[in-house]
Design an enzyme around this catalytic site. Sequence first.
Site, short mmCIF file in Angstrom:
data_model
loop_
_atom_site.label_atom_id
_atom_site.label_comp_id
_atom_site.label_asym_id
_atom_site.label_seq_id
_atom_site.Cartn_x
_atom_site.Cartn_y
_atom_site.Cartn_z
N HIS A 280 -74.47 -65.31 44.28
CA HIS A 280 -73.16 -64.67 44.39
C HIS A 280 -73.23 -63.40 45.24
O HIS A 280 -72.29 -63.08 45.97
CB HIS A 280 -72.54 -64.38 43.03
CG HIS A 280 -71.13 -63.88 43.17
ND1 HIS A 280 -70.06 -64.73 43.36
CD2 HIS A 280 -70.63 -62.62 43.25
CE1 HIS A 280 -68.97 -64.01 43.52
NE2 HIS A 280 -69.29 -62.72 43.47
N HIS B 244 -71.06 -54.08 47.88
CA HIS B 244 -69.96 -53.91 48.83
C HIS B 244 -70.05 -52.62 49.65
O HIS B 244 -69.75 -52.61 50.83
CB HIS B 244 -68.62 -53.94 48.09
CG HIS B 244 -68.43 -55.20 47.30
ND1 HIS B 244 -68.45 -56.45 47.87
CD2 HIS B 244 -68.25 -55.41 45.97
CE1 HIS B 244 -68.26 -57.37 46.95
NE2 HIS B 244 -68.14 -56.76 45.78
N ASP C 62 -70.90 -62.54 48.38
CA ASP C 62 -70.21 -61.26 48.64
C ASP C 62 -70.56 -60.72 50.03
O ASP C 62 -69.70 -60.22 50.75
CB ASP C 62 -70.61 -60.22 47.59
CG ASP C 62 -69.91 -60.43 46.25
OD1 ASP C 62 -68.88 -61.12 46.20
OD2 ASP C 62 -70.41 -59.88 45.24
N HIS D 243 -64.36 -62.91 48.31
CA HIS D 243 -64.64 -64.33 48.02
C HIS D 243 -63.83 -65.23 48.95
O HIS D 243 -64.33 -66.21 49.49
CB HIS D 243 -64.33 -64.66 46.56
CG HIS D 243 -65.07 -63.79 45.59
ND1 HIS D 243 -64.73 -63.69 44.27
CD2 HIS D 243 -66.15 -62.97 45.76
CE1 HIS D 243 -65.56 -62.84 43.66
NE2 HIS D 243 -66.42 -62.38 44.55
#
Length: 284
Positions: free
Chosen positions: A234, A261, A238, A77
Amino acid sequence: MAFRRTIAKEVACEGIALHAGTQVRMLLEPAVPGTGIIFRRLDLDGAEIPALYDRVAETTLGTTLAEGKATIAVVEHLMAAVAGAGIDDLVIQIDGAEPPVLDGDALSFLELLDVAGAKDSDVERQAIKVLRRVEVSHKDASAALIPAQFPQYAVEIEFASAAIGHQAYAVDFTPAAFRAEIAPARTFGDIAQLDALKKMDRGHGASLHNTLAIDGDRVLNADIQRFPDEFVRHKILDAVGDLSLAGTPLIARFEGIKSGHALNNQLLRALFADPANYRLITAP
Ligand SMILES: [Zn+2]
């Protein structure tokens, strides 16, 4: 032509770490051109960890960087905000194992960077122009970099909860669009998994102030929700943070389907595995 940028002055903040649940203090410091983004662990004798894709050591519940024994977790973030502000060189001093989570978004970091101000150097900024499609996948999830004139992000997600369901979002990555459409999107989690998370010694700093809490088919703290499609936004946040670990801005379209991720990092490793995939250019 663009020039490498750092912050104009030091700025500090304090807050809770999302997983460790401890109070951490963070100090952002200007850095000379060519430094890149470096984390410095004040509680580990100033051990330095460069914010680069090949230092990613762990990708469950956030992106963790490691250099030797020193680690820094949940960097995505903050890294997204640094990329969104166009900062190339910065030293991030932290007295704990994670940056503070603040509001669970990138906007709170962006506002901190606003206070610091930006300062351009006289060193030209470079960019990585993606020359051909690079894709990685795992089961029904995938992430791809596709040649494009400007940086773009497009992500699709699908969750069983009716609070999320199917969501898709695409955005041209400009400072203004990132600030307005992506940076405010908060992290989210399933209340049903919170106990399991805490048993794994994670999520101790998650709260109804910084994380959208999914409870069955509803958002428990809808009062802090900023967009109906905040979840997919969001995911783009990321991806912006994770891909900034290329160390140089990418000129490409990112397309993610149920990506996270792990795939974001595999994508950068696949990109850099073959020099024919990209070319280093002077940033436009
Ligand atoms: Zn996140």
